[in-house]
Design an enzyme around this catalytic site. Sequence first.
Site, PDB file in Angstrom:
ATOM      1  N   HIS A 107       3.758   6.311  -6.660  1.00  0.00           N
ATOM      2  CA  HIS A 107       3.037   7.368  -7.521  1.00  0.00           C
ATOM      3  C   HIS A 107       3.939   8.939  -7.218  1.00  0.00           C
ATOM      4  O   HIS A 107       3.807   9.647  -8.218  1.00  0.00           O
ATOM      5  CB  HIS A 107       1.809   7.483  -6.719  1.00  0.00           C
ATOM      6  CG  HIS A 107       0.867   8.513  -6.988  1.00  0.00           C
ATOM      7  ND1 HIS A 107      -0.371   8.744  -6.338  1.00  0.00           N
ATOM      8  CD2 HIS A 107       0.668   9.449  -8.031  1.00  0.00           C
ATOM      9  CE1 HIS A 107      -0.941   9.642  -6.955  1.00  0.00           C
ATOM     10  NE2 HIS A 107      -0.600  10.114  -8.140  1.00  0.00           N
ATOM     11  N   HIS A 109       1.995   4.297  -2.707  1.00  0.00           N
ATOM     12  CA  HIS A 109       2.081   6.019  -2.622  1.00  0.00           C
ATOM     13  C   HIS A 109       3.522   6.377  -3.047  1.00  0.00           C
ATOM     14  O   HIS A 109       3.537   7.504  -3.895  1.00  0.00           O
ATOM     15  CB  HIS A 109       1.872   6.255  -1.277  1.00  0.00           C
ATOM     16  CG  HIS A 109       0.344   6.290  -0.831  1.00  0.00           C
ATOM     17  ND1 HIS A 109      -0.439   6.469  -1.525  1.00  0.00           N
ATOM     18  CD2 HIS A 109      -0.094   5.509   0.434  1.00  0.00           C
ATOM     19  CE1 HIS A 109      -1.963   6.430  -0.748  1.00  0.00           C
ATOM     20  NE2 HIS A 109      -1.526   5.760   0.204  1.00  0.00           N
ATOM     21  N   HIS A 152       0.866  -1.308  -0.065  1.00  0.00           N
ATOM     22  CA  HIS A 152       0.041  -0.074  -0.066  1.00  0.00           C
ATOM     23  C   HIS A 152       0.894   1.324  -0.095  1.00  0.00           C
ATOM     24  O   HIS A 152       0.911   2.193  -1.071  1.00  0.00           O
ATOM     25  CB  HIS A 152      -0.895   0.055   1.319  1.00  0.00           C
ATOM     26  CG  HIS A 152      -1.877   1.142   1.348  1.00  0.00           C
ATOM     27  ND1 HIS A 152      -3.074   1.217   1.105  1.00  0.00           N
ATOM     28  CD2 HIS A 152      -1.509   2.533   1.575  1.00  0.00           C
ATOM     29  CE1 HIS A 152      -3.725   2.180   1.432  1.00  0.00           C
ATOM     30  NE2 HIS A 152      -2.731   2.896   1.590  1.00  0.00           N
ATOM     31  N   GLU A 153       1.876   1.362   0.966  1.00  0.00           N
ATOM     32  CA  GLU A 153       2.553   2.511   1.181  1.00  0.00           C
ATOM     33  C   GLU A 153       3.654   2.545  -0.348  1.00  0.00           C
ATOM     34  O   GLU A 153       3.858   3.864  -0.440  1.00  0.00           O
ATOM     35  CB  GLU A 153       3.403   2.600   2.369  1.00  0.00           C
ATOM     36  CG  GLU A 153       2.181   2.462   3.770  1.00  0.00           C
ATOM     37  CD  GLU A 153       1.096   3.690   3.868  1.00  0.00           C
ATOM     38  OE1 GLU A 153       1.430   4.489   3.228  1.00  0.00           O
ATOM     39  OE2 GLU A 153       0.338   3.439   4.426  1.00  0.00           O
TER      40      GLU A 153
HETATM   41 ZN    ZN Z   1      -2.833   5.199   1.893  1.00  0.00          ZN
END
Ligand code: ZN
Length: 634
Positions: free
Chosen positions: A423, A420, A416-417
């Site tokens: 991104h 980020h 998940h992190e």
């Molecule tokens: Zn998040």
Amino acid sequence: MNRFLAAASLLALCVISAPPLAADAAPPAANGAPETGMWDLRDLYPTPEAWSAAYTRVRGQAQALDQYKGTLGKSPHAMLKALSAISDVQKEATRLAVYASLKADEDVRTAVNQERQQSAQQLGTLMQEKTAWLRPEIIGIGQKRVLVFEAKSPELKRRFAFQLDNALRYAPHVLSLQSEGVIAAAGDVFAQPNSIYSQLANGELPRPEVTLSDGTKVKLDQAAYTKYRTAANRADRKKVFDTFWPSFSAFNGTFGQTLTTQVQEEVFDAKVRHFPNSLADATFADNMPEAVYRQLVAQANRSLPTLHRYLRLRKKALGITDDLRYYDVYVPIFDLPNPPKFSVADSEKIALDVDQIYGPEYLSLLKQGFAGTWMNVYPHPGKANGAYMNGSAYDVHPYLLFNNHDDYESLSTFVHEWGHAVHTLLTTKTQPYENAGYSTFIAETASIGNEMLLNDYMVAHAKNDAEKEYYLGQGLELIRGTFFRQTMFAEFQLQLHEVIEKGGTLSGEKMTGMYCDLLKKYYGDAQGAMKVDPAYCIEWAYIPHFYYGFYVYQYATSMAGAAQFADAIEHEGAPARDRFIAMLKAGGSDYPYTLYKKAGLDMASPAPYEALAARMNRIMDQIEAIEAKKGKSQ
Ligand SMILES: [Zn+2]
């Protein structure tokens, strides 16, 4: 931080709650080099002294920013000069804030860390004060003249067109200087509902004690509730619920008044700023059509039979012969005697496999990240809770904090992190600083998407049916918790605001009744999917997010967006993948709804939400197939 500047400085700070810390210490290194599993903050500032020197310099620069007041309308050059100056100071102030925040999270008990963070916050306030004139001045210049300036200065257009447009949008909602002053002066008062709530819910609320079936005595604070509500022994989790919720119910009236004040304040803001309602006010910052919120709620309601199917499946898998109850929601549907463990090296390897689907550019950035010292991985005394990615230091690189426990949840948080982080890398390599601050909607699509792809991957690579069911169960819970639960909260928030907007009244008792109706609807009380005990309908008082405005819905929409993207990439391949990567690269150069649209998704249409419901049904089909096979072989 005003909204014109907020985007860049809030560049994707994502926090996930995680269990409290274990107690293995990370000793400081002798030569200043980081230990294994520790981030290297020297990429931001070589020493704390260097930070202090930079702070003094930037503070001086911030003090001088009001010299640009009244100059923007003079010429395209003057506008570019002023905006560049503000942006440059903002960038450096953000870098200072990132260091202060990360350093503080290394050990939250250290006074010097707390003081450094306070200094960074003061610098943020100073920036706000020294640029408070900016948006009104841009609005005063007007769109026509701004567009003429942009036509004459390509540099102005390239770096600032989006921010200028975003500032101009506020024209109908900005008040006279005097009125703005009054509202600003009342800011501390408006922050009180959240403070009072937090004081009570996290501080002064009495914590009852419970004795579990094995004799363990537990003081039920929030962390203990989160832990023991997953108890395998049904009587234990019932006891946890029956003990925990009355402690909130005892303050039903106080929680009700506090939340009513919060809602009244948001309704007030909408009224004085000329918004048709508080939802329109809340969605304005992202320029997100209200229709997205309403479509989300409508579609979650349409998909409730899918949630009820899950609850029936859960009841069967847990071997419950009477009614499924609300306290049966958190126990893992399929547990393993020895759940799989994942080291950080395992997690990196799996992440690289999972993200193959995004192609070589994405993977090379991920590898670059893993090769760097960007992560603070393991729990140690004094370290901040949870997990996050902080990508706000534009000229540096993202930093990631974890509290890794080597379990599947940790692995899921890891991808998940890192979603980020990649991104951020895609954005910063494509966009100027001014357009690097992307919205939560896009951010969470990238990160939750990674979690869903991970789940598919783990199911596909499971060693046996038991392991497969374990992951399928996790996949279902991810959708229930992120989509249905958050949308139920969103629907509750909308109802509360509408009561006040229509001139009605609220109380704790009334809120509990409204929440009860929603719980029964979502969890299928009338359909026999679950029996909802009214004693648990005080749950609304436990949710701090209701004090953040209309906030939680972003996670639900993001997950739906990720589900549609995952399907599209799977079916179409490269073209869909390229649209997704282009959306990530666009960063904060446009409004999130528009960015989604360009990538082929209409978040105001049913499609993304249908894709998510279909995904949930596919997971359940797989479980039922395994169960049917088991039935035959017995
Ligand atoms: Zn998040």
